[in-house]
Design a protein around this motif. Structure first.
Motif, short mmCIF file in Angstrom:
data_model
loop_
_atom_site.label_atom_id
_atom_site.label_comp_id
_atom_site.label_asym_id
_atom_site.label_seq_id
_atom_site.Cartn_x
_atom_site.Cartn_y
_atom_site.Cartn_z
N VAL A 24 85.29 3.24 38.68
CA VAL A 24 84.48 4.58 39.17
C VAL A 24 83.23 4.81 38.98
CG1 VAL A 24 84.98 7.04 39.86
CG2 VAL A 24 86.91 5.85 39.47
N ILE A 25 82.24 4.40 40.00
CA ILE A 25 80.99 4.49 39.89
C ILE A 25 80.22 5.81 40.28
CG2 ILE A 25 78.84 3.22 40.04
CD1 ILE A 25 80.96 1.56 38.61
N PRO A 26 79.46 6.53 39.70
CA PRO A 26 79.02 7.46 39.92
C PRO A 26 77.60 7.19 41.10
CG PRO A 26 78.88 7.56 37.64
CD PRO A 26 79.35 6.09 37.97
N ALA A 27 77.61 7.90 42.06
CA ALA A 27 76.64 7.60 43.05
C ALA A 27 75.60 8.85 42.98
CB ALA A 27 77.24 7.52 44.33
N ASP A 28 74.17 7.86 43.09
CA ASP A 28 73.15 9.09 42.87
C ASP A 28 72.21 8.60 44.16
OD1 ASP A 28 70.98 10.75 42.60
OD2 ASP A 28 70.42 9.53 40.65
N PRO A 29 72.25 9.41 45.41
CA PRO A 29 71.78 8.90 46.48
C PRO A 29 70.15 9.46 46.41
CG PRO A 29 73.19 10.77 47.00
CD PRO A 29 73.41 10.24 45.53
N ASP B 25 73.25 -7.42 45.53
CA ASP B 25 71.73 -6.82 45.75
C ASP B 25 72.02 -5.48 46.78
OD1 ASP B 25 72.86 -8.58 48.02
OD2 ASP B 25 70.99 -8.94 48.98
N LEU B 26 73.16 -5.47 47.34
CA LEU B 26 73.23 -4.18 48.01
C LEU B 26 74.08 -3.16 47.17
CD1 LEU B 26 74.32 -5.71 51.40
CD2 LEU B 26 72.37 -4.35 50.87
N TYR B 27 74.46 -3.30 45.87
CA TYR B 27 75.07 -2.43 44.98
C TYR B 27 74.47 -1.11 45.11
CZ TYR B 27 77.13 -0.78 40.56
OH TYR B 27 77.84 -0.23 39.65
N ALA B 28 73.30 -0.96 44.93
CA ALA B 28 72.50 0.35 44.86
C ALA B 28 72.50 1.25 46.26
CB ALA B 28 71.04 0.09 44.40
N ALA B 29 72.49 0.44 47.33
CA ALA B 29 72.70 0.87 48.65
C ALA B 29 74.13 1.62 48.67
CB ALA B 29 72.35 -0.07 49.78
N THR B 30 75.01 1.52 48.07
CA THR B 30 76.46 2.30 48.03
C THR B 30 76.22 3.90 47.92
OG1 THR B 30 77.29 0.31 47.18
CG2 THR B 30 78.62 2.02 47.41
N ALA B 31 75.12 4.26 46.86
CA ALA B 31 74.93 5.40 46.82
C ALA B 31 74.64 6.44 48.16
CB ALA B 31 73.90 5.66 45.81
N ILE B 32 73.62 5.74 49.02
CA ILE B 32 73.33 6.36 50.09
C ILE B 32 74.35 6.38 51.15
CG2 ILE B 32 72.10 4.38 51.22
CD1 ILE B 32 70.71 8.07 51.22
#
Length: 274
Positions: free
Chosen positions: A166-171, A209-216
């Motif tokens: 479970v990964i925290p998402a910070d948009p 490369d799209l890992y961080a995009a998951t937050a938004i």
């Protein structure tokens, strides 16, 4: 519920080995779970994603031995739906018009401005705080307002490292992301969130490369009442210099390898799918 996987290339150039790996991995994981496998063409930039490139993309995937459900969804046919979603967010005060150019943003943000995960300067909130000027405009998500509507922290389920986490998402790392571009009636973030939901995608398998995009994407899913898939961000295929393969770097396309006599079996074995 039957699992649904999708491979969603943007055909603004020809597919390379990195695309082949992601497509083959999606197909294999779908088969292992007894799921469905879809192809989606992410061609919102219609000036670069031509019909010829779309045809070549599908031809390369068929050459690799992949089979998928028809019809293939093309995002260029879905602009009205994307606009309606942006209008819905606007009706709740979560979207604002922005006439700023890149130069305007750089000047307002300053030399040491923070940047988003893609390296772009974080939008300093000029039009959000002071109103948009005259001329062409984009629609931006008011990220602070969107986060303020949430009932609790965002997260996503990730299996890219093996066991599910479970990964925290910070948009907020994306700031006020563009939802509708000045030159294109959509953006990647908005379109992908809407299409994964519409197509019933349960597992999003894509490059690291799209890992961080998951937050938004998780923020948009929450604001629009959309389900959250399980995510699997896989390692990237690198070139001899250790750099990510990309169309902008003119990585050797599959079509060129085919012309050189490389077979689909060669590609599959090279990528670990032999």
């Amino acid at each position: 519920m039957q699992p649904v996987f999708r491979f969603a290339p943007s055909p603004n150039g020809h597919l390379h080995l990195g695309h082949a790996f992601s497509a083959l991995l999606n197909a294999r994981m779908a088969a292992e779970k007894g799921g469905r496998f879809l192809i989606r063409i992410e061609d919102i930039d219609t000036s670069r994603c031509t019909d010829s490139l779309v045809a070549d993309c599908l031809d390369d995937l068929a050459w690799l031995g992949l089979a998928w459900e028809e019809p293939v969804l093309r995002q260029s046919t879905q602009f009205a739906r994307y606009g309606a979603a942006a209008d819905s967010l606007a009706s709740h005060g979560l979207v604002f018009r922005c006439t700023c150019t890149r130069g305007d943003i750089q000047k307002a943000a300053g030399e040491d401005a923070p940047r988003d995960p893609d390296g772009a300067i974080l939008y300093p909130g000029t039009c959000r705080d002071h109103g948009a000027g005259e001329g062409p405009f984009a629609l931006r998500l008011d990220c602070r307002a969107g986060i303020a509507t949430l009932s609790g922290p965002l997260h996503w389920r990730e299996t890219g490292e093996g066991a599910e986490q479970v990964i925290p998402a910070d948009p907020s790392i994306w700031g006020d992301a563009v939802l509708i571009r000045k030159d294109v009636p959509a953006s990647y973030h908005l379109a992908v969130a809407l299409d994964d939901a519409m197509q019933g995608v349960t597992h999003v398998v894509r490059g690291r490369d799209l890992y961080a995009a998951t937050a938004i994407h998780r923020l948009l899913q929450s604001l629009l009442g959309l389900p959250a898939p399980v995510y699997h961000h896989h390692a990237l295929i690198l070139d001899e210099e250790g750099k990510k393969l990309s169309k902008s770097a003119v990585s050797t396309p599959l079509r060129q390898l085919r012309a050189q006599g490389v077979t689909a079996g060669d590609i599959r074995r090279r990528l670990g799918f032999g």
